[in-house]
Design a protein around this motif. Structure first.
Motif, PDB file in Angstrom:
ATOM      1  N   SER A  52       0.826  -1.219   0.000  1.00  0.00           N
ATOM      2  CA  SER A  52       0.000   0.000   0.000  1.00  0.00           C
ATOM      3  C   SER A  52       0.853   1.259   0.000  1.00  0.00           C
ATOM      4  O   SER A  52       0.449   2.290  -0.529  1.00  0.00           O
ATOM      5  CB  SER A  52      -0.960   0.007   1.192  1.00  0.00           C
ATOM      6  OG  SER A  52      -0.235   0.066   2.405  1.00  0.00           O
ATOM      7  N   GLY A  53       2.067   1.188   0.561  1.00  0.00           N
ATOM      8  CA  GLY A  53       2.950   2.353   0.526  1.00  0.00           C
ATOM      9  C   GLY A  53       3.214   2.788  -0.916  1.00  0.00           C
ATOM     10  O   GLY A  53       3.322   3.983  -1.210  1.00  0.00           O
TER      11      GLY A  53
ATOM     12  N   TYR B 167       0.547   5.224  -2.102  1.00  0.00           N
ATOM     13  CA  TYR B 167       0.745   6.606  -1.626  1.00  0.00           C
ATOM     14  C   TYR B 167       1.898   7.248  -2.383  1.00  0.00           C
ATOM     15  O   TYR B 167       1.854   8.429  -2.739  1.00  0.00           O
ATOM     16  CB  TYR B 167       0.975   6.625  -0.107  1.00  0.00           C
ATOM     17  CG  TYR B 167      -0.294   6.263   0.624  1.00  0.00           C
ATOM     18  CD1 TYR B 167      -1.238   7.239   0.909  1.00  0.00           C
ATOM     19  CD2 TYR B 167      -0.590   4.943   0.938  1.00  0.00           C
ATOM     20  CE1 TYR B 167      -2.437   6.912   1.520  1.00  0.00           C
ATOM     21  CE2 TYR B 167      -1.782   4.600   1.541  1.00  0.00           C
ATOM     22  CZ  TYR B 167      -2.699   5.582   1.831  1.00  0.00           C
ATOM     23  OH  TYR B 167      -3.890   5.253   2.420  1.00  0.00           O
ATOM     24  N   ARG B 168       2.922   6.463  -2.648  1.00  0.00           N
ATOM     25  CA  ARG B 168       4.053   6.975  -3.412  1.00  0.00           C
ATOM     26  C   ARG B 168       3.624   7.306  -4.852  1.00  0.00           C
ATOM     27  O   ARG B 168       4.075   8.294  -5.437  1.00  0.00           O
ATOM     28  CB  ARG B 168       5.181   5.947  -3.432  1.00  0.00           C
ATOM     29  CG  ARG B 168       5.905   5.835  -2.098  1.00  0.00           C
ATOM     30  CD  ARG B 168       6.842   4.644  -2.056  1.00  0.00           C
ATOM     31  NE  ARG B 168       7.509   4.550  -0.782  1.00  0.00           N
ATOM     32  CZ  ARG B 168       8.662   5.146  -0.481  1.00  0.00           C
ATOM     33  NH1 ARG B 168       9.297   5.855  -1.408  1.00  0.00           N
ATOM     34  NH2 ARG B 168       9.196   5.031   0.708  1.00  0.00           N
TER      35      ARG B 168
ATOM     36  N   PRO C 213       4.880  11.348   2.980  1.00  0.00           N
ATOM     37  CA  PRO C 213       4.204  11.467   4.282  1.00  0.00           C
ATOM     38  C   PRO C 213       3.176  12.599   4.310  1.00  0.00           C
ATOM     39  O   PRO C 213       2.121  12.478   4.930  1.00  0.00           O
ATOM     40  CB  PRO C 213       5.352  11.754   5.255  1.00  0.00           C
ATOM     41  CG  PRO C 213       6.562  11.181   4.600  1.00  0.00           C
ATOM     42  CD  PRO C 213       6.346  11.391   3.136  1.00  0.00           C
TER      43      PRO C 213
ATOM     44  N   ALA D  55       0.166  11.353   2.532  1.00  0.00           N
ATOM     45  CA  ALA D  55      -0.525  10.308   3.306  1.00  0.00           C
ATOM     46  C   ALA D  55      -1.369  10.891   4.434  1.00  0.00           C
ATOM     47  O   ALA D  55      -2.229  10.203   4.976  1.00  0.00           O
ATOM     48  CB  ALA D  55       0.498   9.319   3.862  1.00  0.00           C
TER      49      ALA D  55
ATOM     50  N   ARG E 212      -6.281   9.595   0.995  1.00  0.00           N
ATOM     51  CA  ARG E 212      -6.549   8.284   1.599  1.00  0.00           C
ATOM     52  C   ARG E 212      -7.880   7.719   1.084  1.00  0.00           C
ATOM     53  O   ARG E 212      -7.996   6.533   0.791  1.00  0.00           O
ATOM     54  CB  ARG E 212      -6.556   8.376   3.133  1.00  0.00           C
ATOM     55  CG  ARG E 212      -5.260   8.910   3.721  1.00  0.00           C
ATOM     56  CD  ARG E 212      -5.084   8.541   5.159  1.00  0.00           C
ATOM     57  NE  ARG E 212      -4.712   7.151   5.320  1.00  0.00           N
ATOM     58  CZ  ARG E 212      -3.462   6.678   5.302  1.00  0.00           C
ATOM     59  NH1 ARG E 212      -2.440   7.488   5.173  1.00  0.00           N
ATOM     60  NH2 ARG E 212      -3.237   5.389   5.429  1.00  0.00           N
TER      61      ARG E 212
ATOM     62  N   ARG F 265       0.277   0.823   6.950  1.00  0.00           N
ATOM     63  CA  ARG F 265       0.137   1.404   8.287  1.00  0.00           C
ATOM     64  C   ARG F 265      -1.267   1.215   8.842  1.00  0.00           C
ATOM     65  O   ARG F 265      -1.470   1.246  10.034  1.00  0.00           O
ATOM     66  CB  ARG F 265       0.425   2.915   8.248  1.00  0.00           C
ATOM     67  CG  ARG F 265       1.724   3.317   7.590  1.00  0.00           C
ATOM     68  CD  ARG F 265       2.906   2.864   8.428  1.00  0.00           C
ATOM     69  NE  ARG F 265       4.162   3.475   7.987  1.00  0.00           N
ATOM     70  CZ  ARG F 265       4.810   3.199   6.866  1.00  0.00           C
ATOM     71  NH1 ARG F 265       4.331   2.299   6.023  1.00  0.00           N
ATOM     72  NH2 ARG F 265       5.948   3.789   6.578  1.00  0.00           N
ATOM     73  N   ASP F 266      -2.239   1.054   7.941  1.00  0.00           N
ATOM     74  CA  ASP F 266      -3.641   0.980   8.392  1.00  0.00           C
ATOM     75  C   ASP F 266      -4.369  -0.193   7.744  1.00  0.00           C
ATOM     76  O   ASP F 266      -5.583  -0.158   7.565  1.00  0.00           O
ATOM     77  CB  ASP F 266      -4.369   2.285   8.034  1.00  0.00           C
ATOM     78  CG  ASP F 266      -4.409   2.525   6.527  1.00  0.00           C
ATOM     79  OD1 ASP F 266      -3.635   1.877   5.787  1.00  0.00           O
ATOM     80  OD2 ASP F 266      -5.226   3.345   6.084  1.00  0.00           O
ATOM     81  N   MET F 267      -3.623  -1.209   7.359  1.00  0.00           N
ATOM     82  CA  MET F 267      -4.248  -2.336   6.653  1.00  0.00           C
ATOM     83  C   MET F 267      -5.224  -3.079   7.556  1.00  0.00           C
ATOM     84  O   MET F 267      -6.350  -3.361   7.175  1.00  0.00           O
ATOM     85  CB  MET F 267      -3.161  -3.318   6.149  1.00  0.00           C
ATOM     86  CG  MET F 267      -2.202  -2.754   5.149  1.00  0.00           C
ATOM     87  SD  MET F 267      -3.017  -2.334   3.591  1.00  0.00           S
ATOM     88  CE  MET F 267      -3.301  -0.618   3.831  1.00  0.00           C
TER      89      MET F 267
ATOM     90  N   ARG G 112       9.932   9.912  10.889  1.00  0.00           N
ATOM     91  CA  ARG G 112       8.853   9.367  10.033  1.00  0.00           C
ATOM     92  C   ARG G 112       7.827   8.628  10.891  1.00  0.00           C
ATOM     93  O   ARG G 112       6.631   8.724  10.664  1.00  0.00           O
ATOM     94  CB  ARG G 112       9.425   8.412   8.982  1.00  0.00           C
ATOM     95  CG  ARG G 112      10.055   9.145   7.836  1.00  0.00           C
ATOM     96  CD  ARG G 112      10.341   8.211   6.699  1.00  0.00           C
ATOM     97  NE  ARG G 112       9.135   7.715   6.070  1.00  0.00           N
ATOM     98  CZ  ARG G 112       9.118   6.725   5.193  1.00  0.00           C
ATOM     99  NH1 ARG G 112      10.216   6.116   4.872  1.00  0.00           N
ATOM    100  NH2 ARG G 112       7.992   6.343   4.645  1.00  0.00           N
TER     101      ARG G 112
ATOM    102  N   ARG H  38      -0.419  11.625  12.974  1.00  0.00           N
ATOM    103  CA  ARG H  38      -1.330  12.301  12.051  1.00  0.00           C
ATOM    104  C   ARG H  38      -2.769  11.986  12.450  1.00  0.00           C
ATOM    105  O   ARG H  38      -3.055  10.935  13.036  1.00  0.00           O
ATOM    106  CB  ARG H  38      -1.040  11.905  10.603  1.00  0.00           C
ATOM    107  CG  ARG H  38      -1.379  10.501  10.297  1.00  0.00           C
ATOM    108  CD  ARG H  38      -1.303  10.206   8.820  1.00  0.00           C
ATOM    109  NE  ARG H  38      -1.540   8.803   8.631  1.00  0.00           N
ATOM    110  CZ  ARG H  38      -0.723   7.974   7.998  1.00  0.00           C
ATOM    111  NH1 ARG H  38       0.379   8.398   7.456  1.00  0.00           N
ATOM    112  NH2 ARG H  38      -1.031   6.701   7.887  1.00  0.00           N
TER     113      ARG H  38
HETATM  114  O1   DC Z   1       5.894   2.205   3.462  1.00  0.00           O
HETATM  115  P1   DC Z   1       6.307   3.347   2.516  1.00  0.00           P
HETATM  116  O2   DC Z   1       7.564   4.060   2.951  1.00  0.00           O
HETATM  117  O3   DC Z   1       6.386   2.916   1.084  1.00  0.00           O
HETATM  118  O4   DC Z   1       5.108   4.397   2.624  1.00  0.00           O
HETATM  119  C1   DC Z   1       5.114   5.631   1.924  1.00  0.00           C
HETATM  120  C2   DC Z   1       4.303   6.660   2.722  1.00  0.00           C
HETATM  121  O5   DC Z   1       2.932   6.307   2.771  1.00  0.00           O
HETATM  122  C3   DC Z   1       4.743   6.816   4.177  1.00  0.00           C
HETATM  123  O6   DC Z   1       4.665   8.200   4.511  1.00  0.00           O
HETATM  124  C4   DC Z   1       3.707   6.073   4.964  1.00  0.00           C
HETATM  125  C5   DC Z   1       2.483   6.197   4.116  1.00  0.00           C
HETATM  126  N1   DC Z   1       1.574   5.048   4.196  1.00  0.00           N
HETATM  127  C6   DC Z   1       0.392   5.211   4.858  1.00  0.00           C
HETATM  128  O7   DC Z   1       0.133   6.292   5.386  1.00  0.00           O
HETATM  129  N2   DC Z   1      -0.499   4.203   4.907  1.00  0.00           N
HETATM  130  C7   DC Z   1      -0.226   3.024   4.338  1.00  0.00           C
HETATM  131  N3   DC Z   1      -1.114   2.049   4.401  1.00  0.00           N
HETATM  132  C8   DC Z   1       1.007   2.828   3.671  1.00  0.00           C
HETATM  133  C9   DC Z   1       1.900   3.859   3.630  1.00  0.00           C
END
Ligand code: DC
Length: 236
Positions: free
Chosen positions: A36-37, A40-41, A102, A105, A111, A132-134, A182, A189
């Motif tokens: 999922s990151g 967001y990227r 970040p 995100a 989101r 982070r929120d799966m 980070r 947040r």
């Molecule tokens: O895990 P990563 O470094 O690829 O994540 C990139 C950005 O996205 C990081 O700021 C965290 C955020 N992110 C998030 O808020 N929720 C997620 N489910 C995955 C990543």
């Protein structure tokens, strides 16, 4: 272990090895890894490419977010991310994208834009989703939820090695500070902060090898499967 609708979530702080672990678990269980990151990227990259200044992201209308053409394509054990129909890869990990992600995100519309993207792929194939929120927001009914942690120093050391940078004590300290900041952004947040799901299996990987941490998750998933994949709560 195959089948649409089957979901394993792996959440945890930056540098805990979620993505590489999730991919290895997906391969072993013949599921598909949802990073999922990377989504967001990818949205971050799309806005940077469009030349929209970061200070304006928060105020963008919902239609702009909807118009961003982001799709996922499963292949083997993972999904490719497509922007405007074209696969994106290493660009997602550039320093510019890493620095700006970040902020993106933390934007509620960003989101919201990604909720269906994530849930719909899990209707088509079984997934191992990391982020982070799966387990808390996107897949609250996941079959198995894992929360991965490791000490800050160890996470810094692994990140340096992963990026082929020297892991001497000074650099580890520097990287640890970057990761700590980070973590702080992700945990404080307002929207979807990083939280341990109440019903997760917690694995501290500081003292584990990569294979050991993968095996612990695979074992937990197999135990769940033998319980009929309906059980909740700790199986660690
Ligand atoms: O895990 P990563 O470094 O690829 O994540 C990139 C950005 O996205 C990081 O700021 C965290 C955020 N992110 C998030 O808020 N929720 C997620 N489910 C995955 C990543």
């Amino acid at each position: 272990m195959t089948g649409s609708g089957l979901v394993i979530t792996i959440d945890g702080p930056a540098g805990s090895g979620k993505s590489s672990t999730a991919l290895a678990v997906a391969r072993k269980l013949r599921l598909t890894h949802l990073d999922s990151g990377a989504l967001y990227r990818a949205l971050t990259l799309a806005l940077l490419r469009a030349g929209i200044p970061e200070e304006e992201w928060e105020e963008l209308d919902r239609e702009i977010w909807e118009e961003l053409d982001l799709r996922l394509e499963p292949e083997d054990s993972a999904f490719h991310v497509l922007l405007d129909g074209v696969r994106v890869g290493p660009e997602l990990r550039s320093p510019e994208v890493t620095a700006a992600a970040p902020r993106l995100a933390g934007i509620p519309e960003a989101r919201r834009r990604l909720i269906d993207v994530q849930r719909s792929v899990a209707e088509e194939v079984g997934v191992v989703a990391d982020g982070r929120d799966m387990g808390t927001v996107i897949f609250p009914d996941a079959n198995l939820k894992v929360f991965l942690t490791a000490s800050l120093r160890e996470r810094a050391r692994r990140r340096l090695l992963q990026e082929d940078r020297p892991a001497d004590p000074d650099r580890i300290e520097e990287e640890a500070e970057r990761i700590r900041l980070r973590d702080e952004t992700d945990e404080t947040r307002e929207i979807s902060p990083l939280r341990r799901p109440a019903d997760s299996v917690d694995i501290d990987t500081t003292q584990l090898t990569f294979d050991e941490q993968v095996d612990r998750i695979v074992d937990a998933a197999r135990r769940r499967a033998s319980e009929g994949l309906t059980g909740r709560g700790r199986v660690g």
